[in-house]
Design a protein around this motif. Sequence first.
Motif, PDB file in Angstrom:
ATOM      1  N   ASN A 120      31.118  41.188  23.266  1.00 41.41           N
ATOM      2  CA  ASN A 120      32.267  40.306  23.085  1.00 41.41           C
ATOM      3  C   ASN A 120      33.389  40.622  24.063  1.00 41.41           C
ATOM      4  O   ASN A 120      34.084  39.715  24.527  1.00 41.41           O
ATOM      5  CB  ASN A 120      32.768  40.347  21.644  1.00 41.41           C
ATOM      6  CG  ASN A 120      31.965  39.437  20.744  1.00 41.41           C
ATOM      7  OD1 ASN A 120      31.395  38.449  21.190  1.00 41.41           O
ATOM      8  ND2 ASN A 120      31.909  39.778  19.470  1.00 41.41           N
ATOM      9  N   ARG A 121      33.586  41.887  24.400  1.00 39.25           N
ATOM     10  CA  ARG A 121      34.584  42.236  25.417  1.00 39.25           C
ATOM     11  C   ARG A 121      34.170  41.650  26.766  1.00 39.25           C
ATOM     12  O   ARG A 121      35.000  41.098  27.496  1.00 39.25           O
ATOM     13  CB  ARG A 121      34.769  43.749  25.517  1.00 39.25           C
ATOM     14  CG  ARG A 121      35.641  44.321  24.416  1.00 39.25           C
ATOM     15  CD  ARG A 121      36.056  45.757  24.675  1.00 39.25           C
ATOM     16  NE  ARG A 121      34.957  46.682  24.853  1.00 39.25           N
ATOM     17  CZ  ARG A 121      34.289  47.281  23.866  1.00 39.25           C
ATOM     18  NH1 ARG A 121      34.609  47.039  22.612  1.00 39.25           N
ATOM     19  NH2 ARG A 121      33.305  48.114  24.120  1.00 39.25           N
ATOM     20  N   MET A 122      32.882  41.744  27.093  1.00 36.58           N
ATOM     21  CA  MET A 122      32.381  41.198  28.349  1.00 36.58           C
ATOM     22  C   MET A 122      32.588  39.678  28.381  1.00 36.58           C
ATOM     23  O   MET A 122      33.071  39.132  29.370  1.00 36.58           O
ATOM     24  CB  MET A 122      30.894  41.527  28.500  1.00 36.58           C
ATOM     25  CG  MET A 122      30.278  40.991  29.762  1.00 36.58           C
ATOM     26  SD  MET A 122      28.497  41.281  29.840  1.00 36.58           S
ATOM     27  CE  MET A 122      27.914  40.073  28.658  1.00 36.58           C
ATOM     28  N   LEU A 123      32.230  38.996  27.298  1.00 36.75           N
ATOM     29  CA  LEU A 123      32.412  37.546  27.235  1.00 36.75           C
ATOM     30  C   LEU A 123      33.887  37.164  27.208  1.00 36.75           C
ATOM     31  O   LEU A 123      34.280  36.144  27.779  1.00 36.75           O
ATOM     32  CB  LEU A 123      31.700  36.982  26.012  1.00 36.75           C
ATOM     33  CG  LEU A 123      30.174  37.023  26.058  1.00 36.75           C
ATOM     34  CD1 LEU A 123      29.598  36.601  24.720  1.00 36.75           C
ATOM     35  CD2 LEU A 123      29.635  36.159  27.169  1.00 36.75           C
ATOM     36  N   GLY A 124      34.692  37.973  26.552  1.00 35.73           N
ATOM     37  CA  GLY A 124      36.132  37.710  26.511  1.00 35.73           C
ATOM     38  C   GLY A 124      36.743  37.743  27.894  1.00 35.73           C
ATOM     39  O   GLY A 124      37.594  36.908  28.230  1.00 35.73           O
ATOM     40  N   ASP A 125      36.308  38.679  28.715  1.00 32.91           N
ATOM     41  CA  ASP A 125      36.794  38.752  30.092  1.00 32.91           C
ATOM     42  C   ASP A 125      36.370  37.515  30.878  1.00 32.91           C
ATOM     43  O   ASP A 125      37.136  36.975  31.667  1.00 32.91           O
ATOM     44  CB  ASP A 125      36.275  40.008  30.794  1.00 32.91           C
ATOM     45  CG  ASP A 125      36.892  41.276  30.246  1.00 32.91           C
ATOM     46  OD1 ASP A 125      37.936  41.197  29.559  1.00 32.91           O
ATOM     47  OD2 ASP A 125      36.322  42.352  30.501  1.00 32.91           O
ATOM     48  N   ALA A 126      35.150  37.064  30.664  1.00 36.18           N
ATOM     49  CA  ALA A 126      34.618  35.926  31.416  1.00 36.18           C
ATOM     50  C   ALA A 126      35.180  34.592  30.928  1.00 36.18           C
ATOM     51  O   ALA A 126      35.319  33.660  31.706  1.00 36.18           O
ATOM     52  CB  ALA A 126      33.095  35.918  31.329  1.00 36.18           C
ATOM     53  N   PHE A 127      35.508  34.493  29.636  1.00 40.27           N
ATOM     54  CA  PHE A 127      35.920  33.207  29.065  1.00 40.27           C
ATOM     55  C   PHE A 127      37.272  33.268  28.373  1.00 40.27           C
ATOM     56  O   PHE A 127      37.531  32.491  27.453  1.00 40.27           O
ATOM     57  CB  PHE A 127      34.850  32.694  28.098  1.00 40.27           C
ATOM     58  CG  PHE A 127      33.570  32.392  28.795  1.00 40.27           C
ATOM     59  CD1 PHE A 127      33.453  31.258  29.581  1.00 40.27           C
ATOM     60  CD2 PHE A 127      32.500  33.255  28.702  1.00 40.27           C
ATOM     61  CE1 PHE A 127      32.279  31.001  30.253  1.00 40.27           C
ATOM     62  CE2 PHE A 127      31.324  33.003  29.373  1.00 40.27           C
ATOM     63  CZ  PHE A 127      31.212  31.869  30.155  1.00 40.27           C
ATOM     64  N   GLU A 128      38.118  34.184  28.791  1.00 44.22           N
ATOM     65  CA  GLU A 128      39.483  34.296  28.286  1.00 44.22           C
ATOM     66  C   GLU A 128      39.552  34.369  26.759  1.00 44.22           C
ATOM     67  O   GLU A 128      40.459  33.837  26.134  1.00 44.22           O
ATOM     68  CB  GLU A 128      40.327  33.139  28.818  1.00 44.22           C
ATOM     69  CG  GLU A 128      40.392  33.146  30.331  1.00 44.22           C
ATOM     70  CD  GLU A 128      41.119  31.936  30.898  1.00 44.22           C
ATOM     71  OE1 GLU A 128      41.589  31.080  30.116  1.00 44.22           O
ATOM     72  OE2 GLU A 128      41.194  31.862  32.126  1.00 44.22           O
ATOM     73  N   GLY A 129      38.529  34.965  26.154  1.00 42.74           N
ATOM     74  CA  GLY A 129      38.553  35.249  24.725  1.00 42.74           C
ATOM     75  C   GLY A 129      38.239  34.099  23.795  1.00 42.74           C
ATOM     76  O   GLY A 129      38.308  34.258  22.591  1.00 42.74           O
ATOM     77  N   TRP A 130      37.864  32.943  24.303  1.00 44.85           N
ATOM     78  CA  TRP A 130      37.651  31.809  23.398  1.00 44.85           C
ATOM     79  C   TRP A 130      36.271  31.780  22.770  1.00 44.85           C
ATOM     80  O   TRP A 130      36.040  31.021  21.836  1.00 44.85           O
ATOM     81  CB  TRP A 130      37.966  30.477  24.073  1.00 44.85           C
ATOM     82  CG  TRP A 130      37.007  30.049  25.137  1.00 44.85           C
ATOM     83  CD1 TRP A 130      37.125  30.286  26.467  1.00 44.85           C
ATOM     84  CD2 TRP A 130      35.788  29.315  24.977  1.00 44.85           C
ATOM     85  NE1 TRP A 130      36.050  29.749  27.137  1.00 44.85           N
ATOM     86  CE2 TRP A 130      35.217  29.150  26.248  1.00 44.85           C
ATOM     87  CE3 TRP A 130      35.125  28.786  23.877  1.00 44.85           C
ATOM     88  CZ2 TRP A 130      34.020  28.487  26.443  1.00 44.85           C
ATOM     89  CZ3 TRP A 130      33.922  28.129  24.094  1.00 44.85           C
ATOM     90  CH2 TRP A 130      33.400  27.974  25.362  1.00 44.85           C
TER      91      TRP A 130
END
Length: 81
Positions: free
Chosen positions: A33-43
Amino acid sequence: MIRVWLSVPAVQKEFECGLPENASFVECIPYLNRMLGDAFEGWYRIPEDAWFVEMNTGIRLSNAVTISNLNLEDGMRLMVC
């Protein structure tokens, strides 16, 4: 560390990521989720009850078993559902 490709249909993206062999998917979800949050601004966040599926076979992988006991190999393609 096992390097896999993780497909996330909800965002229509595939990511290469390293999974620690001594952790389960449940334990890896905060890291992912941290990795995805970085890529998609947490949405987008992977839910705690998400399923992980091996894409070539369609087999659902256990969230509670360690990565090493799932016999995953470098380069495998997984999908989060």
